[in-house]
Design a protein around this motif. Structure first.
Motif, PDB file in Angstrom:
ATOM      1  N   THR A 136       0.725  -0.886  -0.302  1.00 13.06           N
ATOM      2  CA  THR A 136      -0.282   0.113   0.041  1.00 13.06           C
ATOM      3  C   THR A 136       0.683   1.553  -0.057  1.00 13.06           C
ATOM      4  O   THR A 136       0.316   2.229  -0.445  1.00 13.06           O
ATOM      5  CB  THR A 136      -0.991  -0.245   1.156  1.00 13.06           C
ATOM      6  N   ASP A 137       1.978   1.341   0.538  1.00 13.45           N
ATOM      7  CA  ASP A 137       2.860   2.686   0.620  1.00 13.45           C
ATOM      8  C   ASP A 137       3.136   2.896  -1.059  1.00 13.45           C
ATOM      9  O   ASP A 137       2.787   4.326  -1.393  1.00 13.45           O
ATOM     10  CB  ASP A 137       3.950   2.303   1.511  1.00 13.45           C
TER      11      ASP A 137
ATOM     12  N   ALA B 206      -0.724   2.168  11.449  1.00  8.93           N
ATOM     13  CA  ALA B 206      -0.170   3.675  11.676  1.00  8.93           C
ATOM     14  C   ALA B 206       0.659   3.729  10.907  1.00  8.93           C
ATOM     15  O   ALA B 206       1.283   5.046  10.785  1.00  8.93           O
ATOM     16  CB  ALA B 206       0.227   2.911  12.844  1.00  8.93           C
ATOM     17  N   GLY B 207       2.097   2.622  10.220  1.00 10.53           N
ATOM     18  CA  GLY B 207       2.495   3.207   9.819  1.00 10.53           C
ATOM     19  C   GLY B 207       2.233   4.510   8.381  1.00 10.53           C
ATOM     20  O   GLY B 207       3.242   4.532   8.033  1.00 10.53           O
ATOM     21  N   LEU B 208       1.181   3.094   7.523  1.00  9.73           N
ATOM     22  CA  LEU B 208       0.741   5.063   6.214  1.00  9.73           C
ATOM     23  C   LEU B 208       0.184   5.028   6.940  1.00  9.73           C
ATOM     24  O   LEU B 208       0.522   6.398   6.342  1.00  9.73           O
ATOM     25  CB  LEU B 208      -0.797   3.468   5.597  1.00  9.73           C
ATOM     26  N   GLN B 209      -0.520   5.980   8.219  1.00 12.43           N
ATOM     27  CA  GLN B 209      -0.595   7.194   8.983  1.00 12.43           C
ATOM     28  C   GLN B 209       0.860   7.762   7.993  1.00 12.43           C
ATOM     29  O   GLN B 209       0.161   9.731   8.132  1.00 12.43           O
ATOM     30  CB  GLN B 209      -1.844   6.965   9.780  1.00 12.43           C
ATOM     31  N   ARG B 210       1.670   7.298   9.068  1.00 11.77           N
ATOM     32  CA  ARG B 210       2.741   8.451   9.034  1.00 11.77           C
ATOM     33  C   ARG B 210       3.764   8.207   7.867  1.00 11.77           C
ATOM     34  O   ARG B 210       4.018  10.095   7.909  1.00 11.77           O
ATOM     35  CB  ARG B 210       3.830   7.636  10.072  1.00 11.77           C
ATOM     36  N   ALA B 211       3.496   7.471   7.013  1.00 14.66           N
ATOM     37  CA  ALA B 211       4.112   7.376   5.784  1.00 14.66           C
ATOM     38  C   ALA B 211       3.053   8.917   4.784  1.00 14.66           C
ATOM     39  O   ALA B 211       3.407   9.926   4.443  1.00 14.66           O
ATOM     40  CB  ALA B 211       4.083   6.398   5.022  1.00 14.66           C
ATOM     41  N   ALA B 212       2.007   9.170   4.897  1.00 14.10           N
ATOM     42  CA  ALA B 212       0.943  10.059   4.667  1.00 14.10           C
ATOM     43  C   ALA B 212       1.140  11.076   4.561  1.00 14.10           C
ATOM     44  O   ALA B 212       1.281  12.322   4.254  1.00 14.10           O
ATOM     45  CB  ALA B 212      -0.298   9.318   4.598  1.00 14.10           C
ATOM     46  N   ALA B 213       1.957  11.230   5.985  1.00 17.26           N
ATOM     47  CA  ALA B 213       1.655  12.639   6.516  1.00 17.26           C
ATOM     48  C   ALA B 213       3.223  12.695   6.120  1.00 17.26           C
ATOM     49  O   ALA B 213       3.656  14.190   5.596  1.00 17.26           O
ATOM     50  CB  ALA B 213       1.813  12.464   8.098  1.00 17.26           C
ATOM     51  N   ASP B 214       4.722  12.133   6.247  1.00 17.47           N
ATOM     52  CA  ASP B 214       5.842  12.534   5.388  1.00 17.47           C
ATOM     53  C   ASP B 214       5.563  12.641   4.527  1.00 17.47           C
ATOM     54  O   ASP B 214       6.491  13.640   3.651  1.00 17.47           O
ATOM     55  CB  ASP B 214       6.991  11.473   5.574  1.00 17.47           C
TER      56      ASP B 214
END
Length: 335
Positions: A175-176, A202-210
């Motif tokens: 998904t990343d 959670a990791g994908l949510q952080r990736a979206a922010a980054d």
């Protein structure tokens, strides 16, 4: 013909959806069909009244239940645990077992996996693979029978500037890649909606922010209105490069929804059949982003490509074709 489908789960994901579609079509063709397993509430909603259904127990209890149950002409098992549960009935009653292979890998791994393969392989009467990709990766010979989905009427569909992702949020689903492609290619004013649950959330949510797309990205979790979301979205991204087939991709094709997919797994067998197939090299984010940008900016391409995908679905990936292909395997086993 009396057919008993067995899937030893209490879930409703791709395998269980596959079983429900096939069982319904077999019942429409006049067979007596039973489904054991899958989430009881979901199966109740999706199985036709003519299909008998019941919940699954653990493997030993199910195996005993099969031995004591009324006889059927054939057991159709889905996934390894179901195959194992069906074997005592085959040994004691001679009931043939057909196994559908849903994943592109040999049964199990390590010492336990080798034991399972040695026990099951010679005792399963026939195998069905859901794609050529799966057939090339599993242990043993198989017949490819593509899953089907129902055709959908899509006249006068109003589509939002939304890129959709529908899949489990597991590492292998990549998904990343979808998030990074969206960040690279989606114009301002477009949004990303991600349907699915899993440990990657959670990791994908952080990736979206980054990536700077958090304000344009919505993680929707589990949804029971995926068909409506597909009907109103403009593009679906399918980034997984080990997809055995991808029912969500077939459902998008049925909706005339343009699909941007990795050129790997079974996507070349589904999306790849369209004249203007939008397939990017696995992991090639810049390439995927450029293809997404073109799709977002060119409404005529989206409409034309969506029609091509819908035609492919209606001619190749139908419940009737799936049921007829499956029945051919049954007849060969039954002689």
């Amino acid at each position: 013909m009396k057919v008993r489908h067995l899937v030893l789960t209490s879930a409703f994901a791709g395998v269980e959806r596959h079983v429900a579609v096939l069982a319904n079509e077999q019942a429409r063709m006049g067979h007596t069909v039973e489904v054991l397993g899958g989430d009881p509430a979901a199966m109740r909603l999706r199985l036709h009244r003519g299909v008998k259904r019941s919940a699954a127990s653990g493997l030993p209890a199910t195996a005993l239940r099969f031995v004591l149950a009324s006889p059927v002409d054939l057991v159709h098992a889905h996934m390894t645990a179901a195959e194992a549960a069906a074997l005592p009935t085959r040994a004691l009653r001679g009931t043939p077992v057909v196994a559908t292979r849903h994943f592109a890998a040999p049964r199990g791994s390590g010492m336990k996996g080798r034991l399972v393969r040695s026990l099951l392989g010679p005792r399963v009467d026939a195998q069905i693979s859901i794609s050529c990709y799966v057939a090339g990766a599993i242990d043993g010979a198989s017949t490819v029978v593509y899953p089907g989905v129902e055709a959908v009427a899509t006249q006068d569909v109003a589509r939002r500037p939304v890129v959709l992702v529908v899949q489990r949020l597991q590492p292998e689903k990549r998904t990343d890649i979808a998030l990074r492609a969206f960040a690279a290619g989606a114009p301002e004013g477009w949004c990303l909606e991600v349907v699915g649950q899993g440990p990657e959330l959670a990791g994908l949510q952080r990736a979206a922010a980054d990536l700077g797309i958090a304000e344009r990205t919505t993680f929707l979790g589990f949804r029971d209105d995926v068909a409506q979301l597909m009907r109103s979205s403009a593009v679906l991204i399918a980034p997984c490069d080990i997809e055995g087939l991808g029912l969500s991709v077939l459902e998008a094709m049925a909706q005339g929804l343009p699909v941007l997919a990795s050129d790997a797994g079974a996507h070349p067998e589904t999306v790849g059949r369209a004249t203007e197939a939008q397939l990017f090299r696995p992991g090639a984010v810049a390439e995927a982003g450029a293809m997404l940008a073109r799709l977002c900016e060119d409404a005529d391409l989206r409409a034309r490509y969506g029609e091509q995908l819908q035609t492919v679905q209606r001619t190749t990936f139908t419940p009737r074709a799936q049921a007829e292909g499956t029945e051919a395997v049954y007849q060969e086993v039954l002689g």
